[in-house]
Design a protein around this motif. Structure first.
Motif, PDB file in Angstrom:
ATOM      1  N   ASN A   1      59.767 -29.732  22.381  1.00  0.00           N
ATOM      2  CA  ASN A   1      58.537 -29.137  21.868  1.00  0.00           C
ATOM      3  C   ASN A   1      58.223 -27.845  22.612  1.00  0.00           C
ATOM      4  O   ASN A   1      58.333 -27.789  23.842  1.00  0.00           O
TER       5      ASN A   1
ATOM      6  N   SER B   1      55.120 -25.356  23.443  1.00  0.00           N
ATOM      7  CA  SER B   1      53.666 -25.232  23.448  1.00  0.00           C
ATOM      8  C   SER B   1      53.290 -23.920  24.119  1.00  0.00           C
ATOM      9  O   SER B   1      54.051 -23.397  24.939  1.00  0.00           O
TER      10      SER B   1
ATOM     11  N   SER C   1      49.646 -21.219  25.262  1.00  0.00           N
ATOM     12  CA  SER C   1      48.200 -21.017  25.348  1.00  0.00           C
ATOM     13  C   SER C   1      47.919 -19.573  25.729  1.00  0.00           C
ATOM     14  O   SER C   1      48.812 -18.845  26.183  1.00  0.00           O
TER      15      SER C   1
ATOM     16  N   SER D   1      44.687 -23.346  23.299  1.00  0.00           N
ATOM     17  CA  SER D   1      46.045 -23.565  22.819  1.00  0.00           C
ATOM     18  C   SER D   1      46.394 -22.658  21.652  1.00  0.00           C
ATOM     19  O   SER D   1      45.564 -22.370  20.794  1.00  0.00           O
TER      20      SER D   1
ATOM     21  N   THR E   1      48.330 -22.551  18.206  1.00  0.00           N
ATOM     22  CA  THR E   1      48.538 -23.659  17.282  1.00  0.00           C
ATOM     23  C   THR E   1      49.419 -23.279  16.095  1.00  0.00           C
ATOM     24  O   THR E   1      49.562 -22.101  15.753  1.00  0.00           O
TER      25      THR E   1
ATOM     26  N   PRO F   1      49.102 -28.247  18.447  1.00  0.00           N
ATOM     27  CA  PRO F   1      49.392 -27.256  19.493  1.00  0.00           C
ATOM     28  C   PRO F   1      50.821 -27.323  20.029  1.00  0.00           C
ATOM     29  O   PRO F   1      51.054 -27.073  21.194  1.00  0.00           O
ATOM     30  N   TYR F   2      51.778 -27.677  19.192  1.00  0.00           N
ATOM     31  CA  TYR F   2      53.176 -27.657  19.606  1.00  0.00           C
ATOM     32  C   TYR F   2      54.061 -27.581  18.372  1.00  0.00           C
ATOM     33  O   TYR F   2      53.668 -27.959  17.271  1.00  0.00           O
TER      34      TYR F   2
ATOM     35  N   THR G   1      53.553 -20.466  28.361  1.00  0.00           N
ATOM     36  CA  THR G   1      54.369 -21.358  27.523  1.00  0.00           C
ATOM     37  C   THR G   1      54.958 -22.510  28.335  1.00  0.00           C
ATOM     38  O   THR G   1      55.020 -22.468  29.554  1.00  0.00           O
TER      39      THR G   1
ATOM     40  N   SER H   1      44.429 -32.850  17.677  1.00  0.00           N
ATOM     41  CA  SER H   1      45.501 -33.408  18.496  1.00  0.00           C
ATOM     42  C   SER H   1      44.990 -34.149  19.713  1.00  0.00           C
ATOM     43  O   SER H   1      45.544 -35.189  20.094  1.00  0.00           O
TER      44      SER H   1
ATOM     45  N   GLU I   1      49.121 -23.876  30.052  1.00  0.00           N
ATOM     46  CA  GLU I   1      49.645 -24.873  29.123  1.00  0.00           C
ATOM     47  C   GLU I   1      49.962 -26.200  29.815  1.00  0.00           C
ATOM     48  O   GLU I   1      49.879 -27.260  29.199  1.00  0.00           O
TER      49      GLU I   1
ATOM     50  N   GLY J   1      48.406 -29.392  28.179  1.00  0.00           N
ATOM     51  CA  GLY J   1      49.343 -30.394  27.700  1.00  0.00           C
ATOM     52  C   GLY J   1      49.066 -31.772  28.260  1.00  0.00           C
ATOM     53  O   GLY J   1      49.159 -32.781  27.559  1.00  0.00           O
TER      54      GLY J   1
ATOM     55  N   ARG K   1      45.560 -33.168  27.017  1.00  0.00           N
ATOM     56  CA  ARG K   1      45.607 -33.478  25.581  1.00  0.00           C
ATOM     57  C   ARG K   1      45.864 -34.969  25.354  1.00  0.00           C
ATOM     58  O   ARG K   1      45.460 -35.541  24.352  1.00  0.00           O
TER      59      ARG K   1
END
Length: 361
Positions: free
Chosen positions: A109, A111, A113, A120, A122, A132-133, A156, A205, A309, A313, A316
């Motif tokens: 994945n 991700s 921000s 994030s 998106t 967001p990934y 990232t 999410s 991130e 992450g 989340r």
């Protein structure tokens, strides 16, 4: 530290920026022009996974099946049955099949921000909504996207995918890399992904992942208490990991709040960057001080560059534990009623859902 993120949904994702776009069938030709290679990649790999499935019950009948694989597949069957019978999770959540992959990781994945804001980046997916990934089954494709995002100034992170759910659209199989997991984590995987197929709000999410993580942890505790008793070795391992994770999450929340305060200040960008780096250093030093990473990995952890991130992450997956616990108790500790109460959260405005998730002890 943060668990691997799931690839929540396979169909039709496409990159977005600050203006969110919803693609419909009428826009399909335009949509395909920008996303066709990605769609082909996902479709090809997901088809391979589905076509390569074998019924777990059939595999268990094979002569010469090694003991480890047999034990893990039996465990998955037990966990699935427990999820349906005791946790009231959707039986369409998968884990009836097994697929052997020709790689050590399921996928990756990407991700991202904002660099000076805890916000994030998106993507929009039909079915899953805004997430967001963005998931890949090819690491080079993930690295290419990460490089593009970095060139645009985003923070990232690429993470290996531990598991994913197609939200009941397919009967998702257990995948060969997952069989190397410790038993209690494998049981948790089944509960987490089946929770996604039971209750899911497109576009939120943090609510989805935090709910699934709560069901996962509460389910593991109930599973091993019933199956092996309170002195269960697996239960003790889980509780030890959970305690460490709770300390880590509190630390992440503490420094995330420092970052939020910094980004909202009137300092210029240059000074915000200086202070951001300082906060990251303090965070890593406190992690080492509290012995939240193994001693042999401390040097590697300190040299690793942390960014926004990493905080987003992790949080989340672990927001709203206090609120979910209160809701579970109000539901009479009955999972079927609890899932119904969680669905009622969907009717709340976004701000109210955030307040629910941000409640602390």
């Amino acid at each position: 530290m943060p668990k691997p993120l799931p690839l929540l949904s396979i169909p039709l994702p496409c990159r977005t920026k600050k203006i969110r776009r919803i693609f419909t069938i009428s826009l399909f030709p335009i949509f395909l022009s920008g996303c066709l290679p990605y769609l082909f990649h996902l479709g090809k790999e997901q088809s391979s996974i589905i076509l390569g499935r074998e019924k777990i019950e059939d595999i268990l009948k094979l002569p010469g099946l090694d003991l480890k694989t047999k034990q893990k597949l039996n465990l998955i069957q037990e966990a699935r049955n427990f999820a349906i019978g005791e946790l009231a999770l959707n039986e369409k959540g998968g884990f009836e099949y097994y697929t052997k992959l020709n790689r050590e990781e399921i996928g990756w994945n990407v991700s991202a921000s904002e660099a000076l804001e805890l916000k994030s980046y998106t993507w929009w997916f039909p079915i899953a909504g805004t997430v967001p990934y963005k998931g890949f089954f090819d690491k080079q494709m993930a690295l290419k996207l990460e490089k593009e995002l970095q060139s645009e100034g985003y923070d990232t992170r690429i993470r290996a995918i531990g598991g994913y759910s197609t939200l009941g659209w397919f009967s998702d199989p257990v995948l060969s890399p997952q069989l190397s997991w410790p038993d209690h984590r494998l049981v948790g995987l089944v509960f987490h992904e089946m929770a996604h197929a039971t209750v899911y709000l497109p576009g939120d999410s943090t609510l989805n992942e935090s709910y699934a993580s709560y069901v996962e942890e509460k389910g593991i505790e109930r599973y091993y208490t019933i199956k092996e008793g309170k002195s269960s070795t697996n239960l003790q391992k889980f509780k030890k990991e959970k305690l460490r994770r709770e300390v880590t999450i509190k630390l992440l929340q503490k420094y995330a709040n420092e970052l939020k305060t910094l980004y909202a200040s009137e300092l210029d960008s240059e000074n915000k960057w200086i202070q951001k780096r300082s906060i990251m250093v303090k965070f890593k030093e406190e992690v080492i001080q509290k012995k939240l990473v193994p001693e042999e990995k401390a040097k590697e952890f300190l040299t690793r560059e942390w960014n926004n991130e990493d905080f987003l992450g992790a949080l989340r997956y672990h927001s709203g534990e206090v609120s979910f616990e209160s809701l579970f108790i109000e539901s009479g500790e009955n999972f079927r009623q609890f899932h119904k109460e969680v669905k009622k959260l969907f009717e709340l405005p976004e701000e109210n859902r955030k307040q629910f998730l941000n409640k602390i002890r």
